[in-house]
Motif scaffolding. Structure first.
Motif, short mmCIF file in Angstrom:
data_model
loop_
_atom_site.label_atom_id
_atom_site.label_comp_id
_atom_site.label_asym_id
_atom_site.label_seq_id
_atom_site.Cartn_x
_atom_site.Cartn_y
_atom_site.Cartn_z
N ASP A 41 0.83 -1.21 0.00
CA ASP A 41 0.00 0.00 0.00
C ASP A 41 0.86 1.26 0.00
N GLU A 42 1.94 1.25 0.79
CA GLU A 42 2.83 2.41 0.84
C GLU A 42 3.54 2.63 -0.50
N ILE A 43 3.89 1.54 -1.17
CA ILE A 43 4.54 1.65 -2.48
C ILE A 43 3.57 2.26 -3.48
N VAL A 44 2.33 1.79 -3.49
CA VAL A 44 1.33 2.32 -4.43
C VAL A 44 1.05 3.79 -4.15
N GLU A 45 0.97 4.17 -2.87
CA GLU A 45 0.69 5.56 -2.50
C GLU A 45 1.80 6.52 -2.94
N SER A 46 3.00 6.01 -3.10
CA SER A 46 4.12 6.90 -3.46
C SER A 46 4.64 6.64 -4.87
N SER A 47 3.83 5.98 -5.71
CA SER A 47 4.27 5.63 -7.06
C SER A 47 3.43 6.33 -8.12
N ALA A 66 5.82 0.56 -20.72
CA ALA A 66 5.14 1.30 -19.65
C ALA A 66 5.93 1.10 -18.36
N PHE A 67 5.78 2.05 -17.44
CA PHE A 67 6.56 2.04 -16.20
C PHE A 67 5.69 2.36 -15.00
N MET A 68 6.19 1.96 -13.83
CA MET A 68 5.70 2.42 -12.54
C MET A 68 6.94 2.96 -11.85
N ILE A 69 6.86 4.21 -11.39
CA ILE A 69 8.02 4.84 -10.76
C ILE A 69 7.70 5.07 -9.29
N GLN A 70 8.49 4.45 -8.43
CA GLN A 70 8.30 4.54 -6.98
C GLN A 70 9.17 5.66 -6.42
N VAL A 130 12.93 5.99 -5.84
CA VAL A 130 13.50 4.81 -5.20
C VAL A 130 13.73 3.71 -6.22
N GLN A 131 12.75 3.51 -7.11
CA GLN A 131 12.85 2.42 -8.07
C GLN A 131 12.00 2.72 -9.31
N VAL A 132 12.49 2.28 -10.44
CA VAL A 132 11.72 2.35 -11.68
C VAL A 132 11.41 0.90 -12.07
N TYR A 133 10.14 0.61 -12.32
CA TYR A 133 9.70 -0.72 -12.70
C TYR A 133 9.16 -0.69 -14.13
N ILE A 134 9.60 -1.61 -14.96
CA ILE A 134 8.98 -1.79 -16.27
C ILE A 134 7.77 -2.66 -16.06
N THR A 135 6.59 -2.16 -16.45
CA THR A 135 5.36 -2.92 -16.23
C THR A 135 4.87 -3.62 -17.49
N SER A 136 5.30 -3.17 -18.65
CA SER A 136 5.04 -3.89 -19.89
C SER A 136 6.06 -3.44 -20.92
N SER A 137 6.36 -4.35 -21.85
CA SER A 137 7.39 -4.04 -22.83
C SER A 137 7.24 -4.94 -24.04
#
Length: 140
Positions: A41-47, A66-70, A130-137
């Motif tokens: 939940d904390e990761i989603v709130e700050s991403s 696409a990305f999710m950036i934390q 904190v982190q960059v996540y690739i969510t689709s590619s």
């Protein structure tokens, strides 16, 4: 024992007790402040989600990604959302210097995530990424 010796002993005892108490609180505070991983939940709130971007790669291929950036805080998240156009610009510039083979396998994707994190952190004034996540590619 003279009165001045008794006063000196009481004074020294008080200083030793105060010093011991200070050291105890100093070290016990550090032991209780254990770094814990943030909850989901904390990761989603700050991403911040970066929807799919399609752009050309250096060798003429193209990528849909696409990305999710934390970030480390809600304040940093808000700033990152305001800088959305700069985020997309940094992503496109980084991708345009890569070839399709650079995005193959785990290592290529990890390197892209690290590079984007470093590049984007230069824009953030209130906190950090904190982190960059690739969510689709998809590379074609």
């Amino acid at each position: 024992m003279s009165k001045s010796v008794k006063v000196l002993i009481i004074f020294m005892s008080t200083i030793i007790i105060a010093l011991a108490a200070g050291l105890y609180f100093f070290f016990s505070k550090g032991a209780n402040e254990v770094d814990t991983e943030p909850t989901a939940d904390e990761i989603v709130e700050s991403s911040v989600e970066i929807p799919e971007i399609t752009t050309n790669l250096l060798n003429g291929d193209f990528v849909r990604i696409a990305f999710m950036i934390q970030t480390d805080s809600k304040k940093a998240k808000e700033e990152l959302e305001k800088r959305n156009f700069q985020v997309k610009n940094v992503i496109i510039k980084n991708l345009s210097s890569l070839e399709a083979k650079d995005l193959e396998g785990n290592e290529g994707k990890v390197q892209l995530e690290k590079k984007l994190k470093e590049s984007l952190n230069q824009y953030i004034e209130n906190g950090e990424i904190v982190q960059v996540y690739i969510t689709s590619s998809i590379v074609q």
